[in-house]
Design an enzyme around this catalytic site. Structure first.
Site, PDB file in Angstrom:
ATOM      1  N   ARG A  75      -5.230  -2.052   8.514  1.00  0.00           N
ATOM      2  CA  ARG A  75      -6.426  -2.763   8.294  1.00  0.00           C
ATOM      3  C   ARG A  75      -6.096  -4.016   7.399  1.00  0.00           C
ATOM      4  NH1 ARG A  75      -8.076   2.653   6.701  1.00  0.00           N
ATOM      5  NH2 ARG A  75      -7.243   2.356   4.433  1.00  0.00           N
ATOM      6  N   GLY A  80       0.025   5.402  -4.441  1.00  0.00           N
ATOM      7  CA  GLY A  80      -0.516   6.590  -5.198  1.00  0.00           C
ATOM      8  C   GLY A  80       0.137   7.961  -4.091  1.00  0.00           C
ATOM      9  N   ARG A  81      -0.039   7.541  -2.635  1.00  0.00           N
ATOM     10  CA  ARG A  81       0.764   8.912  -1.654  1.00  0.00           C
ATOM     11  C   ARG A  81       2.100   9.200  -2.226  1.00  0.00           C
ATOM     12  NH1 ARG A  81      -1.156   6.196   3.526  1.00  0.00           N
ATOM     13  NH2 ARG A  81      -1.784   4.710   1.922  1.00  0.00           N
ATOM     14  N   TRP A  82       2.834   8.019  -2.359  1.00  0.00           N
ATOM     15  CA  TRP A  82       4.111   8.344  -2.861  1.00  0.00           C
ATOM     16  C   TRP A  82       4.247   9.001  -4.098  1.00  0.00           C
ATOM     17  CZ3 TRP A  82       7.323   7.121  -6.972  1.00  0.00           C
ATOM     18  CH2 TRP A  82       9.000   7.049  -6.767  1.00  0.00           C
ATOM     19  N   TRP A  93     -11.396  -2.056  -8.535  1.00  0.00           N
ATOM     20  CA  TRP A  93     -12.307  -1.905  -9.932  1.00  0.00           C
ATOM     21  C   TRP A  93     -13.025  -0.698 -10.032  1.00  0.00           C
ATOM     22  CZ3 TRP A  93     -10.941  -4.597 -13.847  1.00  0.00           C
ATOM     23  CH2 TRP A  93     -10.412  -5.973 -13.735  1.00  0.00           C
ATOM     24  N   HIS A 136       2.737   3.309  -8.982  1.00  0.00           N
ATOM     25  CA  HIS A 136       2.551   1.934  -9.322  1.00  0.00           C
ATOM     26  C   HIS A 136       3.486   1.312 -10.181  1.00  0.00           C
ATOM     27  CE1 HIS A 136      -1.270   2.108  -7.627  1.00  0.00           C
ATOM     28  NE2 HIS A 136      -1.846   2.847  -8.888  1.00  0.00           N
ATOM     29  N   ASP A 151       0.797  -1.234  -0.130  1.00  0.00           N
ATOM     30  CA  ASP A 151       0.053   0.110   0.181  1.00  0.00           C
ATOM     31  C   ASP A 151       0.873   1.205  -0.162  1.00  0.00           C
ATOM     32  OD1 ASP A 151      -2.078   1.456   0.123  1.00  0.00           O
ATOM     33  OD2 ASP A 151      -2.664   1.175   2.120  1.00  0.00           O
ATOM     34  N   LEU A 202      10.297 -21.017  -4.585  1.00  0.00           N
ATOM     35  CA  LEU A 202       9.343 -20.222  -4.229  1.00  0.00           C
ATOM     36  C   LEU A 202       7.943 -20.155  -4.850  1.00  0.00           C
ATOM     37  CD1 LEU A 202       8.382 -17.567  -2.392  1.00  0.00           C
ATOM     38  CD2 LEU A 202       9.060 -16.107  -4.050  1.00  0.00           C
TER      39      LEU A 202
HETATM   40  C1  FPP Z   1      -1.926   0.295  -3.329  1.00  0.00           C
HETATM   41  O1  FPP Z   1      -1.613   1.618  -3.513  1.00  0.00           O
HETATM   42  C2  FPP Z   1      -1.511  -0.594  -4.328  1.00  0.00           C
HETATM   43  C3  FPP Z   1      -2.236  -0.983  -5.401  1.00  0.00           C
HETATM   44  C4  FPP Z   1      -3.751  -0.791  -5.456  1.00  0.00           C
HETATM   45  C5  FPP Z   1      -1.692  -1.547  -6.393  1.00  0.00           C
HETATM   46  C6  FPP Z   1      -0.657  -2.609  -6.189  1.00  0.00           C
HETATM   47  C7  FPP Z   1       0.200  -2.698  -7.337  1.00  0.00           C
HETATM   48  C8  FPP Z   1       1.513  -2.866  -7.558  1.00  0.00           C
HETATM   49  C9  FPP Z   1       2.523  -2.541  -6.593  1.00  0.00           C
HETATM   50  C10 FPP Z   1       1.929  -2.756  -9.018  1.00  0.00           C
HETATM   51  C11 FPP Z   1       1.515  -4.048  -9.461  1.00  0.00           C
HETATM   52  C12 FPP Z   1       2.124  -5.136  -8.956  1.00  0.00           C
HETATM   53  C13 FPP Z   1       2.758  -5.958  -9.786  1.00  0.00           C
HETATM   54  C14 FPP Z   1       3.793  -7.160  -8.968  1.00  0.00           C
HETATM   55  C15 FPP Z   1       2.846  -6.301 -11.198  1.00  0.00           C
HETATM   56  P1  FPP Z   1      -2.568   2.706  -3.433  1.00  0.00           P
HETATM   57  O2  FPP Z   1      -2.775   3.186  -4.947  1.00  0.00           O
HETATM   58  O3  FPP Z   1      -3.813   2.225  -2.881  1.00  0.00           O
HETATM   59  O4  FPP Z   1      -1.885   3.997  -2.624  1.00  0.00           O
HETATM   60  P2  FPP Z   1      -2.523   4.943  -1.621  1.00  0.00           P
HETATM   61  O5  FPP Z   1      -3.101   4.305  -0.831  1.00  0.00           O
HETATM   62  O6  FPP Z   1      -1.144   5.835  -1.535  1.00  0.00           O
HETATM   63  O7  FPP Z   1      -3.651   5.749  -2.782  1.00  0.00           O
END
Ligand code: FPP
Length: 250
Positions: A186, A15-17, A61, A29, A12, A123
């Site tokens: 969570r 987006g914030r990053w 989604w 992402h 997680d 793995l």
């Molecule tokens: C949460 O960050 C992350 C996701 C919804 C997607 C996770 C996906 C990846 C790390 C890339 C795809 C992975 C692979 C292995 C191909 P967020 O967008 O919810 O962040 P935020 O909480 O800061 O908004």
């Protein structure tokens, strides 16, 4: 160091990053995918047997179409680029989640990668994609109910093993450790049934900043925990009492 047999990660904070850097969310992402690749290799090197990564939730989604579509492209590119590396690293790839909701080209890439890595014995890498635990449990209940309706199973035969066998995770041991990055505390519809006795580890690091050192810190924290599964560890057992239950309850 005692390693989790099954490590699961909620990646997680992408987006914030990106937003902290004034960039569009998808940049997070992209960086997050690179980090996932690094952590997969590290888990494989350390000898973790099962690794589940929450790559896309059933609820994801609901995000804007452009972000969803980007994530799907990223997933496909990851699989197409990494398939051969996974084989080289002896990593077996599979997924859990409602695969039929994914675009056809992503399903094809998933199937190709699963086929390419099916003989790998190192793995066991599982991506949770379009995954929601309640949806998974609902499906399992429905499949079991149909078997009962068709006379293939009696209600008395339903036990925990039967439920396990009807989940997407059938055949994989329950997670021992679940890590969630980015400071959120969570579970967010992730492996609810399977996490009954999982140790939970939350850290502030945003996923794109997550390093091998962060992983080692989480694993060391896990190794130091005392897991009792509702029982008592031998050294924690109370000394035998000289009183009967009746005397104690008096
Ligand atoms: C949460 O960050 C992350 C996701 C919804 C997607 C996770 C996906 C990846 C790390 C890339 C795809 C992975 C692979 C292995 C191909 P967020 O967008 O919810 O962040 P935020 O909480 O800061 O908004």
């Amino acid at each position: 160091m005692k390693l989790p047999n099954h490590l699961a990660i909620i990646m997680d904070g992408n987006g914030r990053w990106a937003q902290l850097r004034g960039q569009p969310r998808v940049f997070g992402h992209i960086k997050g995918t690179r980090i996932a690749k690094k952590i997969i290799t590290e888990c494989s090197r350390l000898g973790v047997k099962n690794l589940t990564l929450y790559a896309f939730s059933a609820e994801n989604w609901l995000r804007p179409e452009a972000e969803v579509s980007f994530l799907m492209k990223l997933l496909r590119r990851y699989l197409d680029k990494e398939s051969q590396n996974l084989v080289k690293e002896n990593i077996r790839f599979s997924i859990i989640g409602e695969v039929e909701r994914l675009p056809k080209d992503v399903i094809d890439s998933i199937q190709k990668t699963m086929r390419a890595t099916q003989e790998c014995t190192g793995l066991n890498l599982i991506f949770a994609i379009s995954y929601g635990s309640r949806q998974e449990i609902t499906r399992a209940v429905s499949a079991i109910a149909q078997k009962v309706r068709d006379g293939d199973m009696s209600p008395e035969q339903i036990n925990e093993s039967v439920i396990n066998e009807h989940l997407g995770t059938a055949g994989t041991p329950d997670p021992d450790l679940i890590i969630r990055t980015s400071g959120e505390k969570r579970i967010s519809n992730f492996l609810l049934w399977q996490a009954a006795y999982a140790e939970l580890y939350f850290c502030e690091t945003l996923w794109p900043d997550f390093t091998k050192l962060d992983l080692m810190t989480a694993l060391a924290d896990f190794a130091a925990r005392c897991r009792r599964f509702g029982g008592l560890k031998a050294e924690n057992s109370p000394p035998p009492t000289q009183y009967s239950d009746e005397q104690l309850l008096h």
